[in-house]
Design an enzyme around this catalytic site. Sequence first.
Site, PDB file in Angstrom:
ATOM      1  N   ASP A   1       0.846  -1.184   0.000  1.00 34.80           N
ATOM      2  CA  ASP A   1       0.000   0.000   0.000  1.00 34.80           C
ATOM      3  C   ASP A   1       0.884   1.238   0.000  1.00 34.80           C
ATOM      4  O   ASP A   1       1.971   1.232   0.582  1.00 34.80           O
ATOM      5  CB  ASP A   1      -0.985   0.002   1.175  1.00 34.80           C
ATOM      6  CG  ASP A   1      -0.308   0.068   2.534  1.00 34.80           C
ATOM      7  OD1 ASP A   1      -0.018   1.189   2.995  1.00 34.80           O
ATOM      8  OD2 ASP A   1      -0.084  -0.995   3.147  1.00 34.80           O
TER       9      ASP A   1
ATOM     10  N   ASP B   1      -9.400   3.074   6.484  1.00 32.57           N
ATOM     11  CA  ASP B   1      -8.253   2.996   7.395  1.00 32.57           C
ATOM     12  C   ASP B   1      -8.649   3.676   8.694  1.00 32.57           C
ATOM     13  O   ASP B   1      -8.742   4.893   8.782  1.00 32.57           O
ATOM     14  CB  ASP B   1      -7.059   3.705   6.740  1.00 32.57           C
ATOM     15  CG  ASP B   1      -5.836   3.803   7.645  1.00 32.57           C
ATOM     16  OD1 ASP B   1      -5.881   3.276   8.768  1.00 32.57           O
ATOM     17  OD2 ASP B   1      -4.848   4.424   7.217  1.00 32.57           O
TER      18      ASP B   1
ATOM     19  N   GLU C   1      -7.495   3.821  12.598  1.00 33.12           N
ATOM     20  CA  GLU C   1      -6.385   3.457  13.471  1.00 33.12           C
ATOM     21  C   GLU C   1      -6.152   4.542  14.507  1.00 33.12           C
ATOM     22  O   GLU C   1      -6.971   5.455  14.654  1.00 33.12           O
ATOM     23  CB  GLU C   1      -5.128   3.203  12.642  1.00 33.12           C
ATOM     24  CG  GLU C   1      -4.685   4.396  11.795  1.00 33.12           C
ATOM     25  CD  GLU C   1      -3.433   4.101  10.978  1.00 33.12           C
ATOM     26  OE1 GLU C   1      -2.336   4.221  11.563  1.00 33.12           O
ATOM     27  OE2 GLU C   1      -3.548   3.746   9.783  1.00 33.12           O
TER      28      GLU C   1
END
Length: 321
Positions: A120, A209, A211
């Site tokens: 990524d 994403d 996090e």
Amino acid sequence: MLSTSRSASPTGTAAPSKTRRLPVLAALAAAVALVTGVTAPAYAAEPAPAPATGAQTTDEQPADAQATDEQAGDGGQADRRLPAIHPERDFAGSTVAAHEGRESTSGVFALAATQTPGLDVSSYQGNVNWASVKANGARFGYVKATEGTTYTNPYFAQQYNGSYNAGLIRGAYHFALPDRSSGSAQATWFVNHGGGWSRDGKTLPPALDIEYNPYGATCYGLSQSAMVSWIRSFSDTVRSRTGRYPTIYTTTNWWSQCTGDNGGFGATNPLWIARYSSAVGTLPNGWGYQTFWQYADSGTFPGDQNLFNGAYDRLQALANG
């Protein structure tokens, strides 16, 4: 084969790339079949900044920086002024090592026969040499598209279309800022700026994403129930706009702390787990297996090193929905 590692600079600018030789995936390249490239659907990028040295840094407060209680879904917390963002420094895993550390990834070698290698990238990598990436064994890649509701990756078109044209199966991901605006608003921004999907056999489900907060409180000031509601809103909006539930990128520790180890997403959303070790370890509640594993933040490929949990034909099946 050269690799690119990344670290955040305390001054707010991107740190210089470091290179080192790591043979982590060399043995995998021969085990994965090559695929024939097809013409990529054109992605109309917004004008990119001129410098080729990396992304630009801004200290301006984004338009959505002062979230309301309703937007953030924070269960009635008072409005608050939030710090300026530095999205060029935020990428999948940018907060993981600082919170959870790194361990040896030597055990990854044993997975060569059953796992498919990939990577990524974000604006940190700039223009990527996708032909080299493909030659070194990568078969898929996720590309950061957006963050919040104000940022788009200036290198997205080169990275997203370039990986496609090189023959990789690719997808886009969004870096979540749950305290800045609603899940629905950020999903809409994401889909409108590269986070789409088509059943062409070369496009992975869009990815969220979610996090550790790079700007403050680990869970962005949201209660566990509010965080679950935010993720659900994002997921449902992406599903309604694209026909696919998004892949969820997270760590087991963050998920447990910030969602109360909620088990309600495993039946619909593929899991992209981050753990820098030789084994994937315990997974978040609700998932019996990971679809993707980000096992290192440097290695053979630019950006982060990933494995798809299966052979290449299963990766194609995931892309086709």
